[in-house]
Every structure is written in C-alpha cells, then in structure tokens.
Design a protein around this motif. Sequence first.
Motif, PDB file in Angstrom:
ATOM      1  N   TYR A  38       0.816  -1.205   0.000  1.00  0.00           N
ATOM      2  CA  TYR A  38       0.000   0.000   0.000  1.00  0.00           C
ATOM      3  C   TYR A  38       0.855   1.263   0.000  1.00  0.00           C
ATOM      4  O   TYR A  38       0.428   2.315   0.466  1.00  0.00           O
ATOM      5  N   THR A 204       1.055   7.102   7.436  1.00  0.00           N
ATOM      6  CA  THR A 204       0.331   6.168   6.574  1.00  0.00           C
ATOM      7  C   THR A 204       1.325   5.446   5.670  1.00  0.00           C
ATOM      8  O   THR A 204       2.516   5.750   5.642  1.00  0.00           O
ATOM      9  N   GLN A 206       1.694   5.327   2.439  1.00  0.00           N
ATOM     10  CA  GLN A 206       2.224   5.909   1.210  1.00  0.00           C
ATOM     11  C   GLN A 206       3.683   6.324   1.407  1.00  0.00           C
ATOM     12  O   GLN A 206       4.071   6.791   2.485  1.00  0.00           O
ATOM     13  N   GLU A 236      -3.146   3.075   4.038  1.00  0.00           N
ATOM     14  CA  GLU A 236      -3.856   4.087   3.262  1.00  0.00           C
ATOM     15  C   GLU A 236      -4.269   3.463   1.941  1.00  0.00           C
ATOM     16  O   GLU A 236      -3.458   3.302   1.014  1.00  0.00           O
ATOM     17  N   HIS A 237      -5.531   3.078   1.871  1.00  0.00           N
ATOM     18  CA  HIS A 237      -6.046   2.384   0.686  1.00  0.00           C
ATOM     19  C   HIS A 237      -7.563   2.340   0.806  1.00  0.00           C
ATOM     20  O   HIS A 237      -8.094   2.257   1.917  1.00  0.00           O
ATOM     21  N   PRO A 238      -8.283   2.409  -0.312  1.00  0.00           N
ATOM     22  CA  PRO A 238      -9.743   2.294  -0.230  1.00  0.00           C
ATOM     23  C   PRO A 238     -10.155   1.033   0.513  1.00  0.00           C
ATOM     24  O   PRO A 238      -9.609  -0.047   0.304  1.00  0.00           O
ATOM     25  N   ALA A 245      -6.024   9.682   6.524  1.00  0.00           N
ATOM     26  CA  ALA A 245      -6.289   9.656   5.082  1.00  0.00           C
ATOM     27  C   ALA A 245      -7.744   9.266   4.872  1.00  0.00           C
ATOM     28  O   ALA A 245      -8.059   8.297   4.187  1.00  0.00           O
ATOM     29  N   ASP A 247     -10.205  10.444   3.237  1.00  0.00           N
ATOM     30  CA  ASP A 247     -10.879  10.535   1.945  1.00  0.00           C
ATOM     31  C   ASP A 247     -11.041   9.162   1.303  1.00  0.00           C
ATOM     32  O   ASP A 247     -11.966   8.943   0.521  1.00  0.00           O
ATOM     33  N   LYS A 248     -10.164   8.221   1.656  1.00  0.00           N
ATOM     34  CA  LYS A 248     -10.218   6.887   1.044  1.00  0.00           C
ATOM     35  C   LYS A 248     -11.452   6.115   1.477  1.00  0.00           C
ATOM     36  O   LYS A 248     -11.859   5.161   0.814  1.00  0.00           O
ATOM     37  N   GLU A 249     -12.030   6.482   2.631  1.00  0.00           N
ATOM     38  CA  GLU A 249     -13.168   5.724   3.147  1.00  0.00           C
ATOM     39  C   GLU A 249     -14.490   6.447   2.955  1.00  0.00           C
ATOM     40  O   GLU A 249     -15.533   5.936   3.363  1.00  0.00           O
ATOM     41  N   ASN A 254     -15.286  10.866  -3.318  1.00  0.00           N
ATOM     42  CA  ASN A 254     -14.534  10.379  -4.482  1.00  0.00           C
ATOM     43  C   ASN A 254     -15.387  10.118  -5.716  1.00  0.00           C
ATOM     44  O   ASN A 254     -14.852   9.723  -6.745  1.00  0.00           O
ATOM     45  N   ASN A 400      -6.676  16.247   3.825  1.00  0.00           N
ATOM     46  CA  ASN A 400      -7.169  15.724   5.097  1.00  0.00           C
ATOM     47  C   ASN A 400      -7.031  16.776   6.198  1.00  0.00           C
ATOM     48  O   ASN A 400      -7.940  16.973   7.010  1.00  0.00           O
TER      49      ASN A 400
END
Length: 539
Positions: A38, A204, A206, A236-238, A245, A247-249, A254, A400
């Motif tokens: 990830y 995270t 990344q 950090e991943h959908p 992070a 925004d991924k969830e 998105n 974020n």
Amino acid sequence: MHWSSQLLLVGLAATSYAGGVGASSAIPDYFQTSFGPYAGPTKAGEAPFLAQATLLAPEYHSYKPNTPVVTDVPIFGGPKDAEIFKHMGNISPYLPNPSGFGIDEYPLPSGTNITQMHMVHRHGSRYPTSDASVATVSDRITELRGNGTNFTGDLSFLNDWTYQLGEEELTALGRQQLFDSGVLHWFNYGRLYDPSRPLISRTTTQVRMLQSAENFLNGFFGPDWTRNVTLEVITEHPGFNNSLASDKECTNHNNGKSSAGDDASTQWQEIYLEKATRRFRQSMTGNQNWTTSDTYNLQTLCPYETVALGFSHFCSLFTWDEWLGFEYANDLSYYGGNGFASPTGRAVGVGYVEELIARLQQHYPYPDENSIAINKTLDDNATTFPLNQTLYLDFSHDTNIFSILTALGLKQFAEFLPISGPPPNRQLIVSHIVPFAGRFNIEVIKAPRPVLAKRPHGSQASAYDLNGTETTYVHMLMNQRTIPLGQSIAECGQRDDGWCELQAFINVQKENIIKANFDESCFGNYSTPKYGSVSTGTV
C-alpha cells in the motif's frame, strides 16, 4: 475496519515497512524495512544539475547563490521583492504564515506551562501525483511538436524541453523540510519528551508519508530516533479506515459529489489566464490548438520543477497578477472540495477530531453516533492508541488537514469565495494553511489561575485573574501562527491570545463530531451540490 499486527512497527523495528503481503525474508513482517503493497505508485525524477543550468536571462547581471532552490525569479508587473512562491497554494514550499490569522502572538505568563502538544503535519515537497494533469504536459508538447508547431520567444525553450519529474515521492527539498521541521519542533517542545516513555507516532503507508515521518523524527531525535519512538504505519487504501487519510473511506468524496471546488477553480482559470493563453498562442507557429487548461498545466510546472530540479523556466512566463490568480484557483478548489463549501468537508476530517477529544479526555474514542471515521481496532488498544503521551506526532495529507480544520468548526475559513475573483482580506489562503510541509499544533496549557482575556500592557502587570483557580487552555497554531479560536467558537470568548478553555473546547468539538453527519455525508444518496449551495461543510 481493517487492521493487522503488520500496521505497527514495534521497538527498534525498521521504519519503512508499510505492512503486508509478500515479505521475502524470514524477519517478521513488523521488522521489514521494504515498502509494502500500500505504498502507492512512485517514480524517481531526473537528477538536477543546477550548477550547469542557465538561470538568468542576459539582461540580468546580478548573481545570488541558490539556497538550495531558485525562487527569486524576475516576475513582470509585481513589486520589486515579489515572491511568487508564497502564492502557490498547496504546492508552495513551506514558509511560516507570513501574515497571521488576525491576532497578535502573546508569550506564556510566568508560572504557566505547556503540558501537552498535538501535531498534524503534512508531507514535504513531492513530485506530482500519478494522476495529476501536470504530468500530461510532456505528451501535449510532443503532440504539438509532431504536428509542426514551433515555439518562439519566451516559449522557445519548449522546442527541446523534456519532462524530468518523478511521481508521488518526496523530493530532496521535501526531505529537508521535514528534517528542518523536526529540528524546529525539538527546540520548541523537546522538554515535553520523557525518555523513560517512548512515543507512538503515526503516519500512513504511502511512500511520501513514511519518508516525511522518518525525516521529521530524525530531525527531532537524531539518527537513532527508533530508540525514542515507534512509528505506527496505518494502511492508506480504499476500504481501510484511517483518520489520517479519511478521503479513502468516504465514498461521496470520491464520486464527484465534492467536485464543486474544482469546477469553480476551472471557471476562475478561464478568467485569470485569458491573457496568458493568448500570449502563448502568439508564441507558436503552426497548430495553435492551445487551451486554458494547457496554460494552467504550464503554470503548475513552475513550482513542481523548482522543488524537484531547483529552477524552472516556466515561472517567469506569468505575471504577478497571474500568480495571484493561481493562488486563488487553489483557494476555490479547497474551499469547495474540502472546506465549508463541500458536502464532505467535515466528514473527511472528523475522525481525527474524535481521536483528539479522546486523547484530551484520556479515553478511547466511542462516538455516540457510531461513526466509522476512525479505525476502531487501532483506536481501542493502548499499544496503537496510547492516551498518556505528552507529545502526539501525526502525519497526514493537505486535503485531510484542511478537512480537519473544517471539522473543528474553524468558521473564519468559511467565508464565501466568489468565482469572479478573491474578496478583500480573505482568511482562506491555502498557501498559509497547507503548503508543502504545513502543520498545525495544539498546545495544552495549564495556568495556576485564569489568564485574563484582555492581556495587560506592561511587564509589571499580572496576566492573571487573582480570584480564580487553576485553569487549562488550548492554544492552536497553524504554520507557527495562532489560530484565534474565539473567532470561530463563541464559547471560547474573544481573547487577545486566541486561547480557549479546555473544557469549553472539548464540549464544542463533541457537538462538531455530530455536525459532521458522517454517514449521510459520505454514503448518502444525494444530488451533487452546485458550488455555493453548501456552506456548513456537510449535507
């Protein structure tokens, strides 16, 4: 809620491992030093060669040593000391907020002590993301040259220009920014660290996030920093819950429902870049199918090339007013995408607010509305979510962080931003809030008596209400300047120093957690709002 033991690097564990699949060594996963699955896409850029670059046009005879990048480029139409790199929005190199947030800075009264500090830090200067439109410039220039276009005048360098940027990871300047910030924070807060109680710090998976945390901690503690702090690396991943992070969830963040800010920014680009687009067309022969979007991408190359290669010929192609326009384009995007004009503005940042209040109250977060903005497995464990630290060092992304400020209810950044141009004296200036390596610090301050809201003048006058008892305050700084909490939170009162009594701050933030309307904002089936129709940061 997804978590495994691979997300925590324990003790002296090497700090680059992102947790996960495919470890090729017999060493346990949590001691692995390689990036995991990830880490995100990355690509190194070309090595700079600034010593050989032609930095100045012949008419400029002065010379200044580079330090290390060249930002003092000549800009038409600006003041003599024009500094365009202070006006590049979220891709500005770090600088302390140059003007503050409307309040003076005050020292701690004698006898008052900072007892705790919470930090959220953005990563340093990086290469463009893999999906950034600026990365398409190379193909666009190649296409035009292939169609017979010849560039003349100020654009003549494009006849043999090549794209040399990498993807996603930190540049050398970005690594320096985080190291320097670690040194700065050591000087500011080093005595809060208790050597007998090593810290948990969070980042995270990344690559740029790992690199940022590692460089900061090296600056703060030195090269043996793993003796002082364990780096917790959250996926950090959908599909993974991660307050750093979020925004991924958040589905609706998105799927276009938070796109009004980008739409507004695009409309503003058509206004402020109209003259530049005409100029560039006049510097091309042959095919002149050149758009405003093309012009904006060239402008964006200026800061990216500078932080990666040390210098960029694209910077002086634009006038001072066009750089101010570039800054406002970023402001519109963040206001409508992550701020109070976004239907998911609060929701993306509320997870950290839940964690902050839990830390301040020294209990695990159990929000009444059963929000899933946090990773409940990680946040319900003393190993991964300690409650007894005096220093909390977290690393996150610009979007974020901007949403965290929205979730905290900092309404001084809620002023409507018209598409037609910037209002006077606006508070929302992205380069002042989330430049590369931007950060906010929340200090918890204990005073033996209440500190007067109106600070007295003169060194002999007491700053205390002598009739009161011990009082604890919150003091918030954004890029080394005070955020006046009373301007946004009435319960804090209008104080000269911008502080807020701790319990009042906690009570209001509990209400803000509910106001974020997390489930509906992130997963509700609502129509995409038009720009300007949302003003509260939620649906």
